[in-house]
Write a protein that holds these residues in place. Structure first.
Motif, PDB file in Angstrom:
ATOM      1  N   PRO A  78       0.809  -1.221   0.000  1.00  0.00           N
ATOM      2  CA  PRO A  78       0.000   0.000   0.000  1.00  0.00           C
ATOM      3  C   PRO A  78       0.839   1.267   0.000  1.00  0.00           C
ATOM      4  O   PRO A  78       2.039   1.234   0.279  1.00  0.00           O
ATOM      5  CB  PRO A  78      -0.807  -0.112   1.305  1.00  0.00           C
ATOM      6  N   ASP A  79       0.170   2.388  -0.316  1.00  0.00           N
ATOM      7  CA  ASP A  79       0.866   3.678  -0.358  1.00  0.00           C
ATOM      8  C   ASP A  79       1.251   4.153   1.035  1.00  0.00           C
ATOM      9  O   ASP A  79       2.152   4.983   1.194  1.00  0.00           O
ATOM     10  CB  ASP A  79      -0.004   4.731  -1.060  1.00  0.00           C
ATOM     11  N   ALA A  80       0.553   3.649   2.052  1.00  0.00           N
ATOM     12  CA  ALA A  80       0.867   4.012   3.439  1.00  0.00           C
ATOM     13  C   ALA A  80       0.411   2.864   4.325  1.00  0.00           C
ATOM     14  O   ALA A  80      -0.518   2.139   3.993  1.00  0.00           O
ATOM     15  CB  ALA A  80       0.153   5.300   3.837  1.00  0.00           C
ATOM     16  N   GLY A  81       1.060   2.703   5.471  1.00  0.00           N
ATOM     17  CA  GLY A  81       0.686   1.629   6.387  1.00  0.00           C
ATOM     18  C   GLY A  81       1.120   0.270   5.868  1.00  0.00           C
ATOM     19  O   GLY A  81       1.878   0.156   4.906  1.00  0.00           O
ATOM     20  N   LEU A  82       0.620  -0.758   6.513  1.00  0.00           N
ATOM     21  CA  LEU A  82       0.993  -2.129   6.190  1.00  0.00           C
ATOM     22  C   LEU A  82      -0.240  -3.018   6.262  1.00  0.00           C
ATOM     23  O   LEU A  82      -1.014  -2.920   7.212  1.00  0.00           O
ATOM     24  CB  LEU A  82       1.982  -2.670   7.230  1.00  0.00           C
ATOM     25  N   ILE A  83      -0.400  -3.893   5.277  1.00  0.00           N
ATOM     26  CA  ILE A  83      -1.441  -4.914   5.383  1.00  0.00           C
ATOM     27  C   ILE A  83      -0.795  -6.084   6.121  1.00  0.00           C
ATOM     28  O   ILE A  83      -0.209  -6.972   5.514  1.00  0.00           O
ATOM     29  CB  ILE A  83      -1.956  -5.351   4.004  1.00  0.00           C
ATOM     30  N   GLY A 103     -16.937  -4.779  -8.037  1.00  0.00           N
ATOM     31  CA  GLY A 103     -15.705  -5.526  -7.843  1.00  0.00           C
ATOM     32  C   GLY A 103     -14.544  -4.681  -7.355  1.00  0.00           C
ATOM     33  O   GLY A 103     -13.384  -5.079  -7.487  1.00  0.00           O
ATOM     34  N   LEU A 104     -14.844  -3.512  -6.770  1.00  0.00           N
ATOM     35  CA  LEU A 104     -13.824  -2.694  -6.103  1.00  0.00           C
ATOM     36  C   LEU A 104     -13.582  -3.314  -4.729  1.00  0.00           C
ATOM     37  O   LEU A 104     -14.499  -3.427  -3.918  1.00  0.00           O
ATOM     38  CB  LEU A 104     -14.315  -1.249  -5.984  1.00  0.00           C
ATOM     39  N   ILE A 105     -12.310  -3.717  -4.472  1.00  0.00           N
ATOM     40  CA  ILE A 105     -11.999  -4.541  -3.294  1.00  0.00           C
ATOM     41  C   ILE A 105     -11.497  -3.677  -2.135  1.00  0.00           C
ATOM     42  O   ILE A 105     -10.702  -2.758  -2.326  1.00  0.00           O
ATOM     43  CB  ILE A 105     -10.947  -5.609  -3.670  1.00  0.00           C
ATOM     44  N   PHE A 106     -11.981  -4.000  -0.943  1.00  0.00           N
ATOM     45  CA  PHE A 106     -11.527  -3.355   0.295  1.00  0.00           C
ATOM     46  C   PHE A 106     -10.975  -4.434   1.233  1.00  0.00           C
ATOM     47  O   PHE A 106     -11.533  -5.538   1.328  1.00  0.00           O
ATOM     48  CB  PHE A 106     -12.680  -2.629   0.986  1.00  0.00           C
ATOM     49  N   ILE A 107      -9.879  -4.087   1.912  1.00  0.00           N
ATOM     50  CA  ILE A 107      -9.247  -5.008   2.860  1.00  0.00           C
ATOM     51  C   ILE A 107      -9.245  -4.345   4.234  1.00  0.00           C
ATOM     52  O   ILE A 107      -8.733  -3.233   4.397  1.00  0.00           O
ATOM     53  CB  ILE A 107      -7.805  -5.340   2.425  1.00  0.00           C
ATOM     54  N   LEU A 108      -9.820  -5.044   5.202  1.00  0.00           N
ATOM     55  CA  LEU A 108      -9.872  -4.540   6.579  1.00  0.00           C
ATOM     56  C   LEU A 108      -8.732  -5.171   7.364  1.00  0.00           C
ATOM     57  O   LEU A 108      -8.582  -6.396   7.392  1.00  0.00           O
ATOM     58  CB  LEU A 108     -11.224  -4.908   7.206  1.00  0.00           C
ATOM     59  N   ASP A 109      -7.915  -4.307   7.981  1.00  0.00           N
ATOM     60  CA  ASP A 109      -6.756  -4.785   8.731  1.00  0.00           C
ATOM     61  C   ASP A 109      -7.062  -4.706  10.225  1.00  0.00           C
ATOM     62  O   ASP A 109      -7.632  -3.726  10.701  1.00  0.00           O
ATOM     63  CB  ASP A 109      -5.545  -3.902   8.390  1.00  0.00           C
ATOM     64  N   GLY A 110      -6.662  -5.750  10.957  1.00  0.00           N
ATOM     65  CA  GLY A 110      -7.027  -5.835  12.361  1.00  0.00           C
ATOM     66  C   GLY A 110      -6.440  -4.738  13.239  1.00  0.00           C
ATOM     67  O   GLY A 110      -6.908  -4.521  14.353  1.00  0.00           O
ATOM     68  N   ASP A 111      -5.386  -4.031  12.738  1.00  0.00           N
ATOM     69  CA  ASP A 111      -4.810  -2.945  13.537  1.00  0.00           C
ATOM     70  C   ASP A 111      -5.479  -1.607  13.239  1.00  0.00           C
ATOM     71  O   ASP A 111      -4.943  -0.558  13.626  1.00  0.00           O
ATOM     72  CB  ASP A 111      -3.297  -2.871  13.340  1.00  0.00           C
ATOM     73  N   GLY A 112      -6.638  -1.632  12.554  1.00  0.00           N
ATOM     74  CA  GLY A 112      -7.436  -0.417  12.436  1.00  0.00           C
ATOM     75  C   GLY A 112      -7.416   0.254  11.085  1.00  0.00           C
ATOM     76  O   GLY A 112      -8.054   1.294  10.910  1.00  0.00           O
ATOM     77  N   GLU A 113      -6.683  -0.316  10.122  1.00  0.00           N
ATOM     78  CA  GLU A 113      -6.584   0.306   8.804  1.00  0.00           C
ATOM     79  C   GLU A 113      -7.584  -0.316   7.836  1.00  0.00           C
ATOM     80  O   GLU A 113      -7.959  -1.485   7.964  1.00  0.00           O
ATOM     81  CB  GLU A 113      -5.173   0.119   8.244  1.00  0.00           C
ATOM     82  N   ILE A 114      -7.991   0.498   6.832  1.00  0.00           N
ATOM     83  CA  ILE A 114      -8.749  -0.022   5.695  1.00  0.00           C
ATOM     84  C   ILE A 114      -7.991   0.355   4.427  1.00  0.00           C
ATOM     85  O   ILE A 114      -7.518   1.495   4.289  1.00  0.00           O
ATOM     86  CB  ILE A 114     -10.177   0.548   5.641  1.00  0.00           C
ATOM     87  N   PHE A 115      -7.870  -0.609   3.517  1.00  0.00           N
ATOM     88  CA  PHE A 115      -7.180  -0.397   2.258  1.00  0.00           C
ATOM     89  C   PHE A 115      -8.154  -0.620   1.098  1.00  0.00           C
ATOM     90  O   PHE A 115      -9.009  -1.503   1.167  1.00  0.00           O
ATOM     91  CB  PHE A 115      -5.993  -1.369   2.129  1.00  0.00           C
ATOM     92  N   ARG A 116      -7.989   0.209   0.069  1.00  0.00           N
ATOM     93  CA  ARG A 116      -8.802   0.044  -1.144  1.00  0.00           C
ATOM     94  C   ARG A 116      -7.869  -0.353  -2.290  1.00  0.00           C
ATOM     95  O   ARG A 116      -6.801   0.242  -2.461  1.00  0.00           O
ATOM     96  CB  ARG A 116      -9.513   1.364  -1.478  1.00  0.00           C
ATOM     97  N   VAL A 117      -8.282  -1.337  -3.064  1.00  0.00           N
ATOM     98  CA  VAL A 117      -7.451  -1.842  -4.162  1.00  0.00           C
ATOM     99  C   VAL A 117      -7.843  -1.078  -5.420  1.00  0.00           C
ATOM    100  O   VAL A 117      -8.844  -1.401  -6.072  1.00  0.00           O
ATOM    101  CB  VAL A 117      -7.628  -3.354  -4.335  1.00  0.00           C
TER     102      VAL A 117
END
Ligand SMILES: [Ca+2]
Ligand SMILES: [Ca+2]
Ligand SMILES: [Ca+2]
Ligand SMILES: [Ca+2]
Length: 435
Positions: A401-406, A418-432
């Motif tokens: 990602p551009d910032a943070g870590l998955i 089909g726009l994908i979102f990833i929820l990270d357990g440390d509080g971040e959300i990422f969009r693909v």
């Protein structure tokens, strides 16, 4: 050579002292079969190389071959190594949120509206386009296992109603609608109740989805504890270890008390389902193993009679107790548990990419809680054939990602495009996004 190269990438050269015409060939090398060369020396791959699934003999992306050249009488050779390099393949993952507290569940209402649930029951509406977040309400009586899944009701845009799945502090597994009252506060819908069953030893897991007709899908883990000793996952009259399709009851007032929903088991033999995606009229459903194997199961249709995915007799293709039922379907993907590792900490399913990004279009994207990310063309998944991870693309680098870590993904979802979102357990959300 960057991966996915389709054309000629190398021009071989030779000089003949007599000025005769020379002709190039592939003369040998461990990976000779992967290449083609024109008589005039233009070298190309037979099939575009894929960095994540290398096709060279020792799978290190260094392809070994030997070129030959001849004037019809004398000949010469050249040993050549071709190194295939990684490409992001059009993917640009952006961090769109930070600061959620132990988020566990996500549902994409649209590209501009996500529902996000934190473990202790707080539910937010979040706009990934501008970062706005609004606390909708709090699910009460959530036990230690926390919220398991969340999904918007079909009339969310006008009513704000959502559905949550959770285990309560007093030992029930609940799937319930949450509706806004006249004061604008959320409360549990006690009229149109969905599911509330005693589950003091619930093993965890859970997924809420919708079929193509908009009917609610509910995946449940077994009744617990370890090994499903009550056999709940195989019992047709149990709500545990099942994938259940919920349809509107056409005659809700026929019985002694109103009953608005009908429940059909469309799969059984699940251990700890964690994420699903519609695919080709059916469902790709991730199921975490207990001790040995995580798996992705393919339910071919949401209409057919229930399919059996084998738990508690099998984990993946491996028999772990007793005699598996004859109708047990093996997974389409399996991999081994390895606690604390980047691969093997527990499977997280999954979403299918849309047309926005060609290299993910039609790909099923899934993850491991340890942080590994994978994709595989969904069309290559079929019952009767169980793939290992060596047949799947490992996409960690493409998804950087551009910032943070998955680093601790807990849920993956996609909007209707089909726009994908990833929820990270440390509080971040990422969009693909497309790069
Ligand atoms: Ca690739
Ligand atoms: Ca090699
Ligand atoms: Ca790549
Ligand atoms: Ca993170």
């Amino acid at each position: 050579v960057p991966e996915n190269n389709t054309g000629s990438f190398y021009q071989a050269g030779a000089s003949d002292p007599d000025g005769n015409q020379v002709t190039f060939t592939i003369a040998g090398g461990l990976d000779a079969s992967r290449f083609a060369i024109t008589p005039s020396g233009q070298l190309s791959f037979v099939a575009p190389p894929n960095f994540e699934t290398p096709a060279d003999s020792d799978r290190d992306n260094v392809y070994q071959l030997q070129l030959g050249v001849s004037d019809g009488q004398a000949s010469a050779t050249l040993t050549l190594n071709v190194t295939v390099t990684d490409s992001r393949e059009g993917i640009g993952v952006r961090r769109v949120a930070t600061g959620f507290i132990k988020p566990v569940a996500i549902s994409a209402v649209s590209e501009s509206l996500l529902l996000v649930a934190e473990k202790d029951g707080v539910v937010f509406a979040f706009n990934p386009q501008n970062g706005n977040r609004v606390q909708l309400g709090r699910i009460g009586n959530v036990g230690g296992a926390g919220v398991l899944s969340i999904i918007s009701e079909r009339d969310f845009a006008s009513t704000g109603t959502f559905i949550a799945m959770y285990a309560t502090a007093n030992g029930y597994l609940v799937v319930a609608r949450f509706v806004r009252n006249l004061a604008g506060q959320y409360e549990i819908d006690t009229v149109r109740s969905l599911l509330s069953v005693p589950a003091p030893d619930y093993s965890g897991g859970g997924w809420l989805g919708r079929d193509a007709d908009g009917n609610l899908l509910v995946a449940t883990g077994d009744a617990g504890p370890r090994g499903d000793p009550s056999g709940s996952a195989q019992q047709s009259n149990s709500f545990f270890g099942k994938l259940i399709r919920v349809t509107p009851n056409p005659d809700p007032y026929a019985g002694a008390s109103p009953n608005f929903y009908l429940f059909s088991n469309i799969a059984k033999g699940l251990h700890m389902p964690n994420g699903g995606a519609l695919f080709s009229g059916g469902v790709l459903l991730a199921d975490a193993g207990q001790d040995t194997t995580d798996e992705i199961n393919l339910l071919p249709s949401v209409i057919d009679p229930a399919r059996n995915f084998g738990w508690p007799f099998k984990e993946g293709t491996r028999v772990v107790q007793g005699s598996p039922p004859a109708d047990a379907l093996d997974p389409v993907i399996e991999y081994a548990r390895a606690a604390g590792q980047r691969v093997g900490s527990g499977i997280v399913g999954g979403a299918i990419g849309g047309k926005l990004i060609p290299s993910l279009s039609g790909h099923y994207v899934f993850a491991d809680r340890g942080g590994a990310l994978f994709s595989v063309p969904a069309s290559t998944l079929q019952n009767g054939r169980t793939l290992s991870l060596s047949a799947v693309e490992r996409r960690d680098a493409d998804f950087r990602p551009d910032a943070g870590l998955i680093d601790s993904p807990v849920a993956i979802t996609a909007d209707s495009a089909g726009l994908i979102f990833i929820l990270d357990g440390d509080g971040e959300i990422f969009r693909v996004d497309a790069n």
